[in-house]
Design a protein around this motif. Sequence first.
Motif, PDB file in Angstrom:
ATOM      1  N   ALA A 114      -6.732   3.696   1.007  1.00  0.00           N
ATOM      2  CA  ALA A 114      -6.794   2.533   0.119  1.00  0.00           C
ATOM      3  C   ALA A 114      -8.083   1.761   0.340  1.00  0.00           C
ATOM      4  CB  ALA A 114      -5.594   1.618   0.357  1.00  0.00           C
TER       5      ALA A 114
ATOM      6  N   LYS B  65      -5.639  -0.727  -3.380  1.00  0.00           N
ATOM      7  CA  LYS B  65      -5.558   0.330  -4.381  1.00  0.00           C
ATOM      8  C   LYS B  65      -5.741   1.669  -3.698  1.00  0.00           C
ATOM      9  CE  LYS B  65      -5.608   2.381  -8.422  1.00  0.00           C
ATOM     10  NZ  LYS B  65      -4.374   2.532  -9.223  1.00  0.00           N
ATOM     11  N   ALA B  66      -4.748   2.555  -3.843  1.00  0.00           N
ATOM     12  CA  ALA B  66      -4.759   3.828  -3.138  1.00  0.00           C
ATOM     13  C   ALA B  66      -5.345   4.945  -3.997  1.00  0.00           C
ATOM     14  CB  ALA B  66      -3.344   4.200  -2.709  1.00  0.00           C
TER      15      ALA B  66
ATOM     16  N   GLY C 136      -1.837   0.623   1.453  1.00  0.00           N
ATOM     17  CA  GLY C 136      -2.065   0.536   0.014  1.00  0.00           C
ATOM     18  C   GLY C 136      -1.030   1.321  -0.746  1.00  0.00           C
ATOM     19  N   ARG C 137      -1.139   1.271  -2.064  1.00  0.00           N
ATOM     20  CA  ARG C 137      -0.200   2.024  -2.898  1.00  0.00           C
ATOM     21  C   ARG C 137      -0.774   2.227  -4.290  1.00  0.00           C
ATOM     22  NH1 ARG C 137       3.757  -1.834  -5.636  1.00  0.00           N
ATOM     23  NH2 ARG C 137       3.087  -3.943  -5.094  1.00  0.00           N
ATOM     24  N   THR C 138      -0.246   3.233  -4.953  1.00  0.00           N
ATOM     25  CA  THR C 138      -0.595   3.491  -6.346  1.00  0.00           C
ATOM     26  C   THR C 138       0.547   4.266  -6.967  1.00  0.00           C
ATOM     27  OG1 THR C 138      -2.357   4.230  -7.834  1.00  0.00           O
ATOM     28  CG2 THR C 138      -1.787   5.698  -6.010  1.00  0.00           C
TER      29      THR C 138
ATOM     30  N   VAL D 181       0.856  -5.191  -0.572  1.00  0.00           N
ATOM     31  CA  VAL D 181       1.068  -3.794  -0.176  1.00  0.00           C
ATOM     32  C   VAL D 181       2.051  -3.670   0.984  1.00  0.00           C
ATOM     33  CG1 VAL D 181      -1.161  -2.994  -1.022  1.00  0.00           C
ATOM     34  CG2 VAL D 181      -0.962  -3.865   1.320  1.00  0.00           C
TER      35      VAL D 181
END
Length: 597
Positions: free
Chosen positions: A207, A212-213, A245-247, A318
């Motif tokens: 991330a 933001k991944a 992070g994540r997406t 996150v």
Amino acid sequence: MERRNLFKAAAAATVITTAAGSAPAEAAPARFDADDPRFALAVLPDTQYLFDADSSDPAPLKETFAYLLQQRADDNIAFLTHLGDVTEHGTEQEIVLAGQTFTKIDGKLPYSVLAGNHDIDGSRDDQRGDSAYLRTFGPDRQAKSKTFLGTSKDGYNSAHLLDAAGRQWLILALDWRISDSGLEWARQKLQEHKNPAIVTTHDLAYADDSGKASLSGNGQRLWDNLIKDNDQIFLTLNGHYWPPGRTVLKNAKGNDVHVHITNYQDRYYGGAAMIRLYHFDLGRNRIDVETFAPWFLAKDPDKRTPLESETIELTGDVDRFSLEFDFDARFPAPKPAPRPAASVVDRHTAAYWRFDQAGLSVSDGATIRDLSGKGNHLTVRRLANSTADTLTVSGDHHVGAPAHASLRFDGGKGPDRGATLRTADNAPINSAKFLDGYTIEAFVKLPEPFVGDHAWMGILSWEGRAGDAGKHSGWSDLEPTCSLNISGERFLQYVLYSEVGDHNPTSWSHALPTGVWQHLAVVNDGQRSIVYVNGSKIARNPTQPAQGIATVGRPFVIGATSFDLKYGQGFYGWIGDVRITGRALRPAQFLPGGHYR
């Protein structure tokens, strides 16, 4: 963070000693409920700085394990997955110490472990052969867990099948660098177990500082060769990188795959064995995520250092968030088959009507049979300003209904628009008093959109003016002695004039939703009435005495409620199975059966 004070006492109990100074006896493992629609998955990222040569300190991880065991019942924790880099150097000394620490949960909480690049020779894939990690956390150890499905031949990739929320969930714990043969093994497990699946591994996404991944190089390989084309995979979890992070990525079928990075080794005390709890709630179609450090939680708040207080819980976007996830839409559960009438009728059943008989007619004058065998058959009758479309047979039904059919009523304040299903003048149900108790059940669905004014439409009732029964305590002597209605605000209203005494207890529910099937039940134990919606007791159930129903020998009716023996409007929506039982039933005995415990 102090919202967790409710759990503080339980967590702190792990460090309390007896008056003599000895540690208290360890409590039995908390019970996990596999049928509860809410459960939690615990996620433990890189613990490597806690197992780092002569600076190792397993205390935070021991506290995390103690917390999970103590809170297992409260949070309904199904499983723990470690995301790799258990240790810093992968030495025999570090691995053995970590293995000894994991004995805290062996046999008490199912878990998976996978190798990170610090646990093994990171320059090679899962065909690397023997290692201290494999000897300590390999198949021999994992086989003792009831969730264990097996490992790849090399021993570095494992599969686990969880029973939770009345479903089964597949978890794949994949090596830091899975080989082509390992990928084939993982694909085979997905084919063998067509369950919702979660992929856990050490390196999949990283991330930026905003959280933001993006897929890493290895992650792209996993996506292209495993995740993208297996629609059952809906969540991936990895450590290795920080920040977290994540997406959300779209797979080959256009469905969402949630990609999450969890790693806190850069935080105070190497992350202090901080965990994430993924709270799955299949009733609300949500996954609620929280991140916190049980080791800091267990400390006396007045004695926590500034860094401990600062790191006790993470609440960034996150670290603490919720996901909307329609589990039934993505992973449709097998629908129950229709159940025969005999399966829901016994000697206490006073009447049972359903609308799935072959060739069922709903033309005026048609008969709908009472399947209880008591002879309370219904006759179809449309009100004056009605058409054939005012009452039709529908295949729509509640998922838990014995019959996979219903009747669609298109009633309204026409005036006189609607349809009724009435018993004959001599039907036994007309004069039944139910002095020892009763249960009235019906499946109902309101249309979406809910068009027009349908205030005070009736679902079912006994005809007969309350005044004619000698009852004068209610709103009007002209209303029927018993009716189940829906107000203008879509509140469910159960109105009763009891046989014993001049009592008029009235129950009120919350606003019923539209476009969704509801199971309604009125339960009377011979003393008072309680109304349930979808197996849940509503709030406004009066304590006023309610023994029996003041019936006066007039017909029982489905589809409308009379006033002064006249019908001005009919029901608007769907009505499914209706059953009347001559005793009080428990929710588990309602028509949906196992849907309500």
